[in-house]
Design a protein around this motif. Structure first.
Motif, mmCIF file in Angstrom:
data_model
loop_
_atom_site.group_PDB
_atom_site.id
_atom_site.type_symbol
_atom_site.label_atom_id
_atom_site.label_comp_id
_atom_site.label_asym_id
_atom_site.label_seq_id
_atom_site.Cartn_x
_atom_site.Cartn_y
_atom_site.Cartn_z
ATOM 1 N N SER A 24 32.213 10.914 41.655
ATOM 2 C CA SER A 24 32.791 9.631 42.060
ATOM 3 C C SER A 24 34.081 9.902 42.835
ATOM 4 C CB SER A 24 33.091 8.782 40.825
ATOM 5 O OG SER A 24 34.099 9.411 40.049
ATOM 6 N N ALA A 25 34.679 8.854 43.364
ATOM 7 C CA ALA A 25 35.917 8.993 44.138
ATOM 8 C C ALA A 25 37.033 9.644 43.319
ATOM 9 C CB ALA A 25 36.373 7.635 44.649
ATOM 10 N N ASP A 26 37.004 9.461 41.993
ATOM 11 C CA ASP A 26 38.036 10.069 41.151
ATOM 12 C C ASP A 26 37.618 11.433 40.607
ATOM 13 O OD1 ASP A 26 36.166 9.021 39.427
ATOM 14 O OD2 ASP A 26 37.583 7.881 38.221
ATOM 15 N N GLY A 27 36.522 12.001 41.161
ATOM 16 C CA GLY A 27 36.118 13.355 40.823
ATOM 17 C C GLY A 27 35.325 13.493 39.537
ATOM 18 N N LEU A 28 34.760 12.396 39.060
ATOM 19 C CA LEU A 28 34.060 12.430 37.775
ATOM 20 C C LEU A 28 32.560 12.194 37.915
ATOM 21 C CD1 LEU A 28 36.639 10.302 35.765
ATOM 22 C CD2 LEU A 28 36.412 12.802 35.782
ATOM 23 N N LEU A 29 31.844 12.651 36.895
ATOM 24 C CA LEU A 29 30.407 12.410 36.765
ATOM 25 C C LEU A 29 30.168 11.661 35.465
ATOM 26 C CD1 LEU A 29 29.077 16.037 37.305
ATOM 27 C CD2 LEU A 29 28.648 14.139 38.840
ATOM 28 N N PRO A 30 29.293 10.654 35.474
ATOM 29 C CA PRO A 30 28.901 10.071 34.192
ATOM 30 C C PRO A 30 28.074 11.090 33.418
ATOM 31 C CG PRO A 30 27.707 9.026 36.011
ATOM 32 C CD PRO A 30 28.662 10.003 36.614
ATOM 33 N N ALA A 31 28.315 11.171 32.121
ATOM 34 C CA ALA A 31 27.601 12.104 31.254
ATOM 35 C C ALA A 31 26.978 11.318 30.110
ATOM 36 C CB ALA A 31 28.551 13.166 30.713
ATOM 37 N N ILE A 32 25.665 11.276 30.091
ATOM 38 C CA ILE A 32 24.934 10.563 29.055
ATOM 39 C C ILE A 32 24.648 11.532 27.921
ATOM 40 C CG2 ILE A 32 22.798 9.337 28.503
ATOM 41 C CD1 ILE A 32 22.676 8.732 31.605
ATOM 42 N N ALA A 33 25.028 11.151 26.709
ATOM 43 C CA ALA A 33 24.713 11.953 25.532
ATOM 44 C C ALA A 33 23.496 11.336 24.854
ATOM 45 C CB ALA A 33 25.895 11.998 24.572
ATOM 46 N N GLN A 34 22.480 12.178 24.606
ATOM 47 C CA GLN A 34 21.228 11.736 24.020
ATOM 48 C C GLN A 34 20.881 12.633 22.835
ATOM 49 O OE1 GLN A 34 17.715 12.470 26.464
ATOM 50 N NE2 GLN A 34 16.809 10.558 25.762
ATOM 51 N N GLN A 35 20.441 12.033 21.731
ATOM 52 C CA GLN A 35 20.010 12.820 20.575
ATOM 53 C C GLN A 35 18.782 13.625 20.976
ATOM 54 O OE1 GLN A 35 21.440 13.329 17.572
ATOM 55 N NE2 GLN A 35 19.768 14.685 16.995
ATOM 56 N N TYR A 36 18.857 14.940 20.817
ATOM 57 C CA TYR A 36 17.828 15.839 21.347
ATOM 58 C C TYR A 36 16.451 15.637 20.737
ATOM 59 C CZ TYR A 36 17.545 18.946 17.296
ATOM 60 O OH TYR A 36 17.314 19.464 16.047
ATOM 61 N N ASP A 37 16.351 15.283 19.453
ATOM 62 C CA ASP A 37 15.043 15.234 18.806
ATOM 63 C C ASP A 37 14.416 13.844 18.758
ATOM 64 O OD1 ASP A 37 16.973 14.405 17.001
ATOM 65 O OD2 ASP A 37 16.212 15.578 15.321
ATOM 66 N N THR A 38 15.228 12.798 18.892
ATOM 67 C CA THR A 38 14.680 11.432 18.836
ATOM 68 C C THR A 38 14.687 10.720 20.182
ATOM 69 O OG1 THR A 38 16.813 10.406 18.342
ATOM 70 C CG2 THR A 38 15.482 11.182 16.448
ATOM 71 N N GLY A 39 15.494 11.225 21.120
ATOM 72 C CA GLY A 39 15.620 10.573 22.419
ATOM 73 C C GLY A 39 16.596 9.409 22.407
ATOM 74 N N GLU A 40 17.231 9.139 21.274
ATOM 75 C CA GLU A 40 18.175 8.042 21.137
ATOM 76 C C GLU A 40 19.368 8.256 22.080
ATOM 77 O OE1 GLU A 40 20.325 6.035 17.275
ATOM 78 O OE2 GLU A 40 20.038 8.206 17.286
ATOM 79 N N VAL A 41 19.670 7.249 22.914
ATOM 80 C CA VAL A 41 20.827 7.324 23.801
ATOM 81 C C VAL A 41 22.054 6.981 22.972
ATOM 82 C CG1 VAL A 41 21.939 6.420 25.865
ATOM 83 C CG2 VAL A 41 19.460 6.738 25.829
ATOM 84 N N LEU A 42 23.012 7.903 22.940
ATOM 85 C CA LEU A 42 24.158 7.770 22.059
ATOM 86 C C LEU A 42 25.386 7.169 22.724
ATOM 87 C CD1 LEU A 42 23.772 11.267 20.388
ATOM 88 C CD2 LEU A 42 23.145 9.050 19.398
ATOM 89 N N MET A 43 25.745 7.689 23.881
ATOM 90 C CA MET A 43 26.983 7.241 24.518
ATOM 91 C C MET A 43 27.029 7.694 25.972
ATOM 92 S SD MET A 43 29.845 9.928 23.095
ATOM 93 C CE MET A 43 30.916 9.793 24.512
ATOM 94 N N LEU A 44 27.990 7.158 26.684
ATOM 95 C CA LEU A 44 28.293 7.579 28.042
ATOM 96 C C LEU A 44 29.743 8.013 28.065
ATOM 97 C CD1 LEU A 44 27.446 7.425 31.218
ATOM 98 C CD2 LEU A 44 29.031 5.515 31.164
ATOM 99 N N GLY A 45 29.978 9.195 28.580
ATOM 100 C CA GLY A 45 31.335 9.686 28.762
ATOM 101 C C GLY A 45 31.489 10.140 30.200
ATOM 102 N N TRP A 46 32.628 10.685 30.523
ATOM 103 C CA TRP A 46 32.907 11.139 31.890
ATOM 104 C C TRP A 46 33.307 12.601 31.859
ATOM 105 C CZ3 TRP A 46 31.679 8.052 35.832
ATOM 106 C CH2 TRP A 46 31.464 6.701 35.529
ATOM 107 N N MET A 47 32.802 13.356 32.815
ATOM 108 C CA MET A 47 33.145 14.774 32.933
ATOM 109 C C MET A 47 33.608 15.089 34.345
ATOM 110 S SD MET A 47 30.119 16.810 30.948
ATOM 111 C CE MET A 47 29.801 16.562 29.214
ATOM 112 N N ASP A 48 34.612 15.928 34.427
ATOM 113 C CA ASP A 48 34.945 16.547 35.707
ATOM 114 C C ASP A 48 34.375 17.966 35.641
ATOM 115 O OD1 ASP A 48 36.695 17.995 34.096
ATOM 116 O OD2 ASP A 48 38.503 17.374 35.149
ATOM 117 N N ASP A 49 34.660 18.777 36.628
ATOM 118 C CA ASP A 49 34.097 20.124 36.678
ATOM 119 C C ASP A 49 34.475 20.950 35.444
ATOM 120 O OD1 ASP A 49 33.491 19.127 39.203
ATOM 121 O OD2 ASP A 49 33.924 21.023 40.218
#
Length: 137
Positions: A24-49
């Protein structure tokens, strides 16, 4: 990587990965956290490099806090850890999917996920199935 204040945040992310990312313009990527075994979407956070680098190398999710302007590792203060199982980029390289083993709540409100409190539309089939008494199934 440059912050919204114009100050560079150094990163140890592999340059080949960094070159692929569409931030994004502020240098970030959305990062979706998902439970690996159930596929449950847990949260959205932001990551830079650097947050992505730390996530890839430590086995724990590291995010960039836009409000506090600092890195935070999920679980360091709450005890609700995210143990990384896999990390993938989407087809446009502008979103990260982190499959995790979530320990405790993922949401800052204490809920298991950030997406179970305010459902705007419910799957009609799921709702219809739940309306059928168990003896009729």
């Amino acid at each position: 990587m440059t912050s919204t204040t114009g100050t560079p945040r150094p990163s140890s992310l592999d340059p080949e990965i960094a070159a692929r990312l569409k931030r994004s313009a502020d240098g970030l990527l959305p990062a979706i956290a998902q439970q690996y075994d159930t596929g449950e979407v847990l949260m959205l956070g932001w990551m830079d490099d650097e947050a992505l680098h730390r996530t890839l190398t430590t086995g724990r999710c590291t995010y960039w806090s836009r409000s506090r302007r600092e890195y935070w590792v999920k679980g360091d203060t709450s005890g609700h850890f995210q143990w990384v199982k896999s990390v993938a980029l989407d087809c446009d390289a502008d979103t990260v999917l982190v499959k995790v083993d979530q320990v405790g709540a993922a949401c800052h409100t204490g809920a298991r996920t950030c997406f179970d409190e305010d459902v705007l539309l419910k799957d009609a089939e799921t709702e219809a199935d739940s309306a059928v008494p168990a003896s009729d199934q």
